[in-house]
Each structure stands twice: as structure tokens, then as C-alpha cells.
Design an enzyme around this catalytic site. Structure first.
Site, PDB file in Angstrom:
ATOM      1  N   GLU A 113      46.376  16.665  18.602  1.00 46.13           N
ATOM      2  CA  GLU A 113      44.961  16.340  18.390  1.00 46.13           C
ATOM      3  C   GLU A 113      44.117  17.592  18.549  1.00 46.13           C
ATOM      4  O   GLU A 113      44.492  18.511  19.270  1.00 46.13           O
ATOM      5  CB  GLU A 113      44.490  15.308  19.440  1.00 46.13           C
ATOM      6  CG  GLU A 113      45.240  14.011  19.392  1.00 46.13           C
ATOM      7  CD  GLU A 113      44.806  13.051  20.503  1.00 46.13           C
ATOM      8  OE1 GLU A 113      43.931  13.424  21.320  1.00 46.13           O
ATOM      9  OE2 GLU A 113      45.361  11.950  20.544  1.00 46.13           O
ATOM     10  N   LYS A 115      41.165  19.642  20.138  1.00 50.99           N
ATOM     11  CA  LYS A 115      40.439  19.597  21.409  1.00 50.99           C
ATOM     12  C   LYS A 115      38.963  19.806  21.072  1.00 50.99           C
ATOM     13  O   LYS A 115      38.531  20.926  20.808  1.00 50.99           O
ATOM     14  CB  LYS A 115      40.955  20.668  22.366  1.00 50.99           C
ATOM     15  CG  LYS A 115      40.373  20.557  23.759  1.00 50.99           C
ATOM     16  CD  LYS A 115      41.148  21.458  24.711  1.00 50.99           C
ATOM     17  CE  LYS A 115      40.621  21.378  26.133  1.00 50.99           C
ATOM     18  NZ  LYS A 115      39.224  21.703  26.282  1.00 50.99           N
ATOM     19  N   ASP A 117      35.178  20.359  21.351  1.00 53.57           N
ATOM     20  CA  ASP A 117      34.385  21.069  22.353  1.00 53.57           C
ATOM     21  C   ASP A 117      33.048  20.358  22.526  1.00 53.57           C
ATOM     22  O   ASP A 117      32.034  20.727  21.947  1.00 53.57           O
ATOM     23  CB  ASP A 117      34.173  22.518  21.914  1.00 53.57           C
ATOM     24  CG  ASP A 117      33.697  23.383  23.065  1.00 53.57           C
ATOM     25  OD1 ASP A 117      33.686  22.889  24.210  1.00 53.57           O
ATOM     26  OD2 ASP A 117      33.340  24.542  22.819  1.00 53.57           O
ATOM     27  N   TYR A 218      39.791   9.584  22.354  1.00 47.96           N
ATOM     28  CA  TYR A 218      41.156  10.119  22.339  1.00 47.96           C
ATOM     29  C   TYR A 218      42.086   9.526  23.389  1.00 47.96           C
ATOM     30  O   TYR A 218      43.240   9.938  23.471  1.00 47.96           O
ATOM     31  CB  TYR A 218      41.140  11.647  22.441  1.00 47.96           C
ATOM     32  CG  TYR A 218      40.295  12.195  23.569  1.00 47.96           C
ATOM     33  CD1 TYR A 218      40.706  12.080  24.877  1.00 47.96           C
ATOM     34  CD2 TYR A 218      39.077  12.811  23.308  1.00 47.96           C
ATOM     35  CE1 TYR A 218      39.938  12.566  25.907  1.00 47.96           C
ATOM     36  CE2 TYR A 218      38.298  13.308  24.326  1.00 47.96           C
ATOM     37  CZ  TYR A 218      38.728  13.185  25.628  1.00 47.96           C
ATOM     38  OH  TYR A 218      37.957  13.658  26.650  1.00 47.96           O
ATOM     39  N   LYS A 309      44.808  26.697  23.887  1.00 49.67           N
ATOM     40  CA  LYS A 309      43.394  27.088  23.798  1.00 49.67           C
ATOM     41  C   LYS A 309      43.205  28.299  22.893  1.00 49.67           C
ATOM     42  O   LYS A 309      43.967  29.251  22.954  1.00 49.67           O
ATOM     43  CB  LYS A 309      42.869  27.436  25.197  1.00 49.67           C
ATOM     44  CG  LYS A 309      42.825  26.226  26.136  1.00 49.67           C
ATOM     45  CD  LYS A 309      41.434  25.680  26.322  1.00 49.67           C
ATOM     46  CE  LYS A 309      40.580  26.596  27.166  1.00 49.67           C
ATOM     47  NZ  LYS A 309      39.234  26.067  27.365  1.00 49.67           N
ATOM     48  N   CYS A 401       1.517  45.465  21.194  1.00 51.24           N
ATOM     49  CA  CYS A 401       2.181  45.021  19.974  1.00 51.24           C
ATOM     50  C   CYS A 401       2.539  46.229  19.104  1.00 51.24           C
ATOM     51  O   CYS A 401       1.666  47.043  18.786  1.00 51.24           O
ATOM     52  CB  CYS A 401       1.275  44.068  19.205  1.00 51.24           C
ATOM     53  SG  CYS A 401       1.972  43.569  17.623  1.00 51.24           S
ATOM     54  N   CYS A 404       0.279  45.920  15.759  1.00 62.22           N
ATOM     55  CA  CYS A 404      -1.177  46.058  15.703  1.00 62.22           C
ATOM     56  C   CYS A 404      -1.776  46.739  16.927  1.00 62.22           C
ATOM     57  O   CYS A 404      -2.972  47.009  16.963  1.00 62.22           O
ATOM     58  CB  CYS A 404      -1.824  44.686  15.515  1.00 62.22           C
ATOM     59  SG  CYS A 404      -1.702  43.651  16.974  1.00 62.22           S
ATOM     60  N   CYS A 417       1.865  38.408  20.940  1.00 64.88           N
ATOM     61  CA  CYS A 417       0.739  39.211  20.476  1.00 64.88           C
ATOM     62  C   CYS A 417      -0.390  38.224  20.192  1.00 64.88           C
ATOM     63  O   CYS A 417      -0.243  37.325  19.363  1.00 64.88           O
ATOM     64  CB  CYS A 417       1.104  39.967  19.204  1.00 64.88           C
ATOM     65  SG  CYS A 417      -0.346  40.674  18.402  1.00 64.88           S
ATOM     66  N   CYS A 423      -3.122  40.930  13.225  1.00 66.90           N
ATOM     67  CA  CYS A 423      -1.795  41.543  13.319  1.00 66.90           C
ATOM     68  C   CYS A 423      -1.039  41.397  11.991  1.00 66.90           C
ATOM     69  O   CYS A 423      -0.749  40.282  11.541  1.00 66.90           O
ATOM     70  CB  CYS A 423      -0.997  40.904  14.455  1.00 66.90           C
ATOM     71  SG  CYS A 423       0.642  41.617  14.642  1.00 66.90           S
TER      72      CYS A 423
HETATM   73  S1  IVH Z   1      43.015  14.386  26.671  1.00 68.03           S
HETATM   74  C1  IVH Z   1      44.206  13.275  30.840  1.00 68.03           C
HETATM   75  N1  IVH Z   1      42.313  14.900  24.201  1.00 68.03           N
HETATM   76  O1  IVH Z   1      39.179  18.580  26.991  1.00 68.03           O
HETATM   77  C2  IVH Z   1      44.017  13.903  29.515  1.00 68.03           C
HETATM   78  N2  IVH Z   1      40.986  15.803  25.948  1.00 68.03           N
HETATM   79  O2  IVH Z   1      40.234  20.195  29.586  1.00 68.03           O
HETATM   80  C3  IVH Z   1      42.615  13.856  29.188  1.00 68.03           C
HETATM   81  N3  IVH Z   1      39.051  17.061  25.173  1.00 68.03           N
HETATM   82  O3  IVH Z   1      37.997  16.948  29.797  1.00 68.03           O
HETATM   83  C4  IVH Z   1      42.218  14.752  28.152  1.00 68.03           C
HETATM   84  N4  IVH Z   1      39.401  16.766  23.018  1.00 68.03           N
HETATM   85  O4  IVH Z   1      36.789  16.508  27.692  1.00 68.03           O
HETATM   86  C5  IVH Z   1      42.022  15.095  25.496  1.00 68.03           C
HETATM   87  N5  IVH Z   1      41.791  15.206  21.958  1.00 68.03           N
HETATM   88  C6  IVH Z   1      41.504  15.411  23.259  1.00 68.03           C
HETATM   89  C7  IVH Z   1      40.386  16.145  23.680  1.00 68.03           C
HETATM   90  C8  IVH Z   1      40.163  16.329  25.039  1.00 68.03           C
HETATM   91  C9  IVH Z   1      38.603  17.292  23.932  1.00 68.03           C
HETATM   92  C10 IVH Z   1      38.403  17.580  26.399  1.00 68.03           C
HETATM   93  C11 IVH Z   1      38.179  16.561  27.470  1.00 68.03           C
HETATM   94  C12 IVH Z   1      38.810  17.087  28.709  1.00 68.03           C
HETATM   95  C13 IVH Z   1      39.036  18.510  28.378  1.00 68.03           C
HETATM   96  C14 IVH Z   1      40.321  18.937  29.055  1.00 68.03           C
END
Ligand code: IVH
Length: 668
Positions: A113, A115, A117, A218, A309, A401, A404, A417, A423
Site C-alpha cells: 500500500e 504510505k 502522508d 487502510y 520510506k 522600500c 520607492c 511598504c 510605489c
Molecule cells: S498501517 C499498525 N498503512 O503511517 C499499522 N499506515 O508511521 C498502522 N500511514 O501512523 C499503520 N498510510 O498514519 C498504514 N497504508 C497505510 C498508511 C499508513 C499512511 C501512516 C499512519 C501511521 C504512519 C506510520
């Protein structure tokens, strides 16, 4: 390492990590890079493993940071809300898959999946109804932000499933929306995540509702739990939740092939720039729930998942000089001109430095070598100084400024300004703004062309745009006959722009398109009415009574329309045929049953959350909406827990309408 040395290092690590956690979770303004944080965290975990007697009850390894906010009620989590273990190389992911399969005693399949942000949120459903939405908090207790979460359209308020269950997901803001919203912010947010977090914590849910937040879920916590993660995701999709369609199952066979895993990760890294939302990694999860149970958790993360990451791309460059920009509102913005550097596929040469506080925090001087990034993958930013230019002093904002020569004044965090009319840079800024795409949208008259016309003295003020001596342009390189004709055509077409476009394009402080819309909806639909209000005693009160216009905005608008320069500008443009009155619109929303009535809305409602939705109904049906109860009010729509407004309206003999009655009126 001796025991005492370990004790000392651990104390230092705890203190530093606690500070970083606070900056990250509470302030939303982290000072340490993720990677640095992770490095310190890993070191802490390692030392604690070696010296278990040195683990203290306040160790950051025992919890997962906190974003608790005193202004929201706390709510305890009934599910474990943990973080994720991290990897920075594909090989690390493969090694983890191998180790995990070995622990399970057979090859495992994994879900891959993105991650997201954003901001982690847990949704609790009771008998099919969203009962609570709680932030992660410290993992045990979070903030109850239910009212705000309910404004997010992708969170179902009711689902076809009985019993109680919880869903975990990530609330996020699309990158494009972020970039657009952020340009309108007084102090811009560093990235979409922080803006999403701020929005989720607004004290008024109506403010949250204005921002198009999204969510991907998720994790689902059902009873009985089911057999696989993919099964849970399918059920969540069936229930109406938003599940990322890019989730993918990796077969046990593929999971055992490091090259395959590396290729999968590489593919996702390639896709990343094309996504409409931000991701900071890829999560791999064991798909079988029984195996998850066997693997269990550490205090910080489950053993059945890992996050690969991304490094957020950075580039190193030198600050050649710091220059000043004078905006159309007079705001002074320092901009670093840097040696061209490529970051994440774009070449960066200019970096906005916002204000003096920002520069002080970086301790920035001209000539410094800096690490630069693109915050939220869009906005260039200086992250930190890598090597100081010892010969230059800390950079300071000028006192006059640069355009001017007027003495600058401080307003809030910014310097301005005050020479609005005299100006030259401000005038030029207003010209560029007027012609720009989001304003009058004059085709073929972009910023560069305006800049050229201005430099050559053809346009000094907005009305000059309509008096360009086209015959004199033809001598200039790049100005062929066809180009000149296109510019002329664009300008001619712009004379037909409606009032709702013309007024905000003038760049009058506070008079943007939203305020213009509010004014027009409430009958203040010509510029003359604004001049009249500015000249009258009760002008401020009349504006403040409009929903969406506050005291400060009202004062500023009236001050602007009292200025002779505003009068002169409007007159000159009116003489060119521009529209300064709104066209009567065909009523938008069906029968105008509330025409001639003035409504105020108070309390909370079953069918209108936030209550702005009720106000919209009144307006759609021809009524006017005000924010205060006064003698001119004809109807008060009173919901649950209506307070002082209800009492006041009763004492004034205003007609009180309940939600039920209101619905009946709308149905006719
Ligand atoms: S699973 C126990 N899946 O990433 C497992 N987390 O550092 C729970 N996050 O706090 C996390 N996308 O806010 C999971 N597809 C995803 C995610 C996800 C974003 C975030 C989540 C979590 C942080 C983990």
C-alpha cells in the site's frame, strides 16, 4: 561502552526525541529530517535492548508521539494505534519478508500500500453509525474531532453493517489543492500534511468543511476479524469507504524474489510524481490475519508490517544573494537567488524566505551553502544552512522600500511598504494581478508582457491597459503584427467581463471573489452601493451583519471605498466600458419562497451539518442571511441548543422556525 556512558547517551536521546516529537506532532513544524529522527530512534531502541535496566517510563520508545490538543475532548482508543517499522532499502524489505515468512513457518503473501502522508484518524462505528472520529494522539488516547471529520465527504456517516467496529485511515489534502490554498495564506503551511492537520483541528467545523479533505482507509477492526487484510479492504469498500485503488497483493512467490520486490518499489517511486496526493513511502503488510496475531507487536510497531520510506529529495546550493520583492499589497518578501539546482525533477533558482523570523530561524546569510527541498514536493524551501559564509552578517530586512524609498512598517509577521499609490512596484504588481488568469484573464497579457509594457512606460496604471498605443509596439523585438493583434484582442474581450470578475481584479484589499459573491448575494451588487455604504453612518454595521464578513474586513472595505484613488480608478475603468454592476441573475434554486425575508440561523441541525448548508438553502430560495439578530430580521431558524440569539429573537417578536418547519417550508 560503560553502563554510565550508556545512561548518559540515553538521557540525551530521550530529551532530543521528546523535543522532536513535540515539534512534529504538536507544533506541526518539525526541525529534524525524518531520517535523522529515525536514526536517533533506532539508536535509542538498540541501547535500550542492550541495557534494559536503563529503560525509563517516559522513554519515547514506549509510545508513538502525541498530537494531543487541549482544545478537543480526549477519547480513549479501543484498538492499538501503532506506528510502523521502517526500511530505507528494497533489500531491507526483502530481508524482513524472509524473516517474517520464516517466523510463520511458510511463505507469506503481502499487501503493498502507499504510505499516505496525511493525518492518521480512527473512525469508530456503532451499529452502523459513525460514533466518534479520534486522532492518533499518544496511541492510547486521542482527540475527538468527530464534528470536523463528519464534514469530510469520503467518510460515511452511516454504513450497512451492524455491531461495533473501527476503521483506521489517513486524512489528506491533494497536492494541487494545497498549492492553491497556500498562496492565499498569510503564513503558508510547509506541506499538505500540516494544512490537513490544521484543518482537522479547526474549532469550527464549518471552517473544516470549506477545505476538500480526502481520506483513504487502510485498516479495519471487525469482530470476528475475518481471515485476510485484502478481505477486510473489500468489506470496507463495500461499506462505502474510500480504499486506495492502487493497493496491490504480492504473491508468496513474488515476495520471495528480492529482484521482484526491488522492481515493485522502483515502479512506485516512478509513479510518485504523477499522484494527486503525497506519499512518503510504501507499506508492506502480512495479508493473513492469523499470522499477524502470532507475530504480535513491539511497544512501537506491529511485527507484521514495514514501511519503505522515501528520502525526500534535497539539493545543495549556494545563496548568491537575497533580494526583496514588493508585492501588490505592499508586502515585502525576501527571496533567495540561488545557484540553479535540480530537486525532484525541477530546477530551482529562487526560494521565498517569507519574513525576518523565517530567516532568523535559519540563521541565513548571503553566500551560505544550504540544503534546499521542495516542501510538499512543490514549494522550494531552504531546509538548513550547511556551510556558513563567515564573512557575511545575518541577513536583515531593509527599513525603506527598495522601490520607492518609503519607510517600511511592520504588520504582524510581515513588513509592508505603506506607499500604496506612489510605489511603482506595487502598481506594477496590481497590473500583473489584474490581467492574470485567475482575475480578468486577459489572454496574451501574462506577467512578462505586462512587465515589458510597464518597463517601456506604456502602462503605469490599470486603466492604461485599455489605452495601449499599439502602433508603437511594432518596433520592439518579439512584437510582430500577429502578436500585437492577439494582445489587442485579449484586452478588448476583457471589457465584457462581468462585475463579479472585475471587482476582485482591482486588487482592493479584502475585496476578493468570495467577498464579492457575499456582497452581490445580499443585494450590494454595484460598486456605487459600496461607495454609498462607505459614505454613510451605518455602513460598517450593514456589512458586518452579512454572514461571512467580520468586523475587520468590513472596516477595511469601507476605508478602501472612502479613498479618492479608488473612486478615480473605478471612474476611469467605467469610462472604458467595464462593468460595475452585477447582472440580475435568474434565481438559482427553484421557487423564491424566502424573497424579501432576512434570516439568521442558530443552533445545530440534524439535516444541515455544518449549518452553512441551511444558510445555502435560504439563499437559494431568495432569502438574505445575516449573522446577528436585529430589528430587521424576519425569521430565525433555530436548531438544537439555540442560545442567546433565540432569546433575543423572541423578545423582538421575530418569527422562530424549527428545523422540521423549515423542511416543510422547503417542500412547499
Ligand atoms: S498501517 C499498525 N498503512 O503511517 C499499522 N499506515 O508511521 C498502522 N500511514 O501512523 C499503520 N498510510 O498514519 C498504514 N497504508 C497505510 C498508511 C499508513 C499512511 C501512516 C499512519 C501511521 C504512519 C506510520
Amino acid at each position: 561502552m560503560t553502563h554510565d556512558e550508556a545512561r548518559e547517551e540515553l538521557a540525551g536521546l530521550r530529551e532530543l526525541l521528546a523535543r522532536y516529537q513535540h515539534e512534529y506532532y504538536v507544533d506541526g513544524r518539525p526541525s529534524a529530517a525524518d531520517r535523522e529522527y529515525d536514526r536517533l530512534f533506532d539508536r535509542l531502541v538498540l541501547l535500550e535492548k542492550e541495557y534494559p535496566d536503563l529503560v525509563t517510563p517516559d522513554s519515547p520508545s514506549l509510545r508513538v508521539g502525541s498530537d494531543l490538543d487541549a482544545s478537543f475532548p480526549e477519547a480513549a482508543h479501543t484498538i492499538p494505534v501503532l506506528s510502523l517499522d521502517k526500511a530505507y532499502a528494497a533489500a531491507q524489505v526483502s530481508a524482513w519478508m524472509e524473516k517474517t515468512s520464516a517466523a510463520a513457518g511458510r511463505p507469506l503473501s503481502f499487501m503493498m500500500e502507499e504510505k499516505i502522508d496525511g493525518i492518521s484518524l480512527v473512525l469508530y462505528y456503532e451499529n452502523g453509525v459513525l460514533a466518534r472520529a479520534v486522532t492518533r494522539g499518544n496511541g492510547f488516547v486521542g482527540n475527538d474531532v468527530s464534528a470536523n471529520a463528519r464534514t469530510i465527504r469520503e467518510i460515511p456517516l452511516r454504513v450497512p453493517r451492524s455491531g461495533n467496529f473501527a476503521v483506521r485511515g489517513e486524512v489528506y489534502l491533494e497536492t494541487g489543492t494545497f498549492a492553491e490554498l497556500n498562496t492565499r495564506m498569510e503564513i503558508p503551511y510547509a506541506n499538505p500534511r500540516n494544512l490537513a492537520g490544521g484543518t482537522l483541528r479547526r474549532s469550527k467545523s464549518s471552517e473544516t468543511a470549506k477545505i476538500p479533505l480526502h481520506v483513504f482507509v487502510y485498516e479495519g477492526f471487525f469482530d470476528p476479524p475475518g481471515e485476510t487484510h485484502s478481505g477486510i479492504m473489500a468489506e470496507l469498500r463495500r461499506l462505502g469507504f474510500s480504499v486506495n485503488p492502487r493497493n496491490a497483493l504480492i504473491s508468496a512467490e513474488d515476495a520471495g524474489d528480492p529482484e521482484k520486490i526491488a522492481a515493485l518499489i522502483e515502479g512506485r517511486v516512478k509513479d510518485r510524481p504523477g499522484l494527486s496526493y503525497q506519499i512518503d513511502g510504501i507499506v508492506f503488510k502480512v495479508n493473513e490475519l492469523a499470522v499477524r496475531d502470532d507475530l504480535g507487536f513491539t511497544g512501537h510497531h506491529p511485527r507484521w508490517a514495514i514501511a519503505y520510506k522515501f528520502d525526500s529529495p534535497e539539493g545543495h546550493t549556494r545563496v548568491i544573494k537575497i533580494e526583496i520583492q514588493v508585492g501588490r499589497t505592499g508586502r515585502i518578501t525576501p527571496v533567495a537567488r540561488v545557484e540553479p539546482v535540480e530537486i525532484g525533477g525541477a530546477t530551482i533558482e529562487n526560494i521565498t524566505l517569507h519574513n525576518q523570523d523565517y530567516i532568523n530561524a535559519l540563521e541565513l546569510s548571503e553566500g551560505d551553502l544550504v540544503a534546499a527541498s521542495r516542501r510538499g514536493d512543490v514549494i522550494p524551501a531552504v531546509e538548513r544552512v550547511i556551510e556558513k559564509n563567515e564573512n557575511a552578517p545575518l541577513w536583515r530586512m531593509p527599513d525603506v522600500c527598495p522601490s520607492c524609498g518609503a519607510a517600511l512598517v511592520d504588520r504582524g509577521a510581515h513588513r509592508f511598504c505603506p506607499n500604496t499609490e506612489g510605489c511603482a512596484e506595487q502598481r506594477k504588481g496590481r497590473l500583473i494581478f489584474f490581467a492574470a488568469k485567475d482575475q480578468m484573464n486577459i489572454e496574451n497579457l501574462g506577467g512578462e508582457t505586462v512587465e515589458f509594457l510597464w518597463k517601456e512606460g506604456f502602462v503605469k496604471d490599470i486603466p492604461d491597459i485599455y489605452k495601449i498605443p499599439y502602433e508603437k509596439l511594432s518596433g520592439y523585438p518579439g512584437f510582430g503584427e500577429r502578436k500585437i493583434e492577439r494582445i489587442r484582442q485579449g484586452i478588448e474581450n476583457s471589457r465584457d467581463q462581468p462585475y463579479e470578475i472585475v471587482l476582485p481584479s482591482l486588487g482592493i484589499p479584502e475585496v476578493g471573489s468570495k467577498v464579492t459573491e457575499i456582497l452581490c448575494e445580499n443585494g450590494i451588487d454595484t460598486v456605487e452601493k459600496l461607495f454609498e455604504l462607505a459614505a454613510s453612518e451605518g455602513g460598517a454595521a450593514a456589512l458586518v451583519s452579512l454572514y461571512g464578513i467580520g468586523e475587520k474586513t468590513a472596516q477595511r472595505i469601507l476605508a478602501e471605498f472612502s479613498r479618492p484613488e479608488t473612486r478615480a480608478l473605478v471612474d476611469a475603468l467605467a469610462a472604458e466600458g467595464l462593468s460595475f454592476a452585477a447582472k440580475a441573475k435568474a434565481p438559482a434554486g427553484g421557487p423564491q419562497i424566502f424573497a424579501g425575508q432576512t434570516w439568521c440561523v442558530t443552533g445545530s441541525f440534524e439535516n444541515y451539518k455544518p449549518r452553512d448548508l441551511a444558510m445555502d438553502e435560504v439563499k437559494k430560495h431568495g432569502g438574505k442571511v445575516v449573522s446577528a439578530v436585529s430589528g430587521s430580521l424576519t425569521h430565525l431558524l433555530a436548531g438544537e441548543k439555540a442560545g442567546s440569539k433565540l432569546a433575543k429573537a423572541k423578545s423582538l417578536g421575530v418569527k422562530i422556525v424549527s428545523e422540521e418547519e423549515f423542511l416543510r417550508m422547503l417542500r412547499g
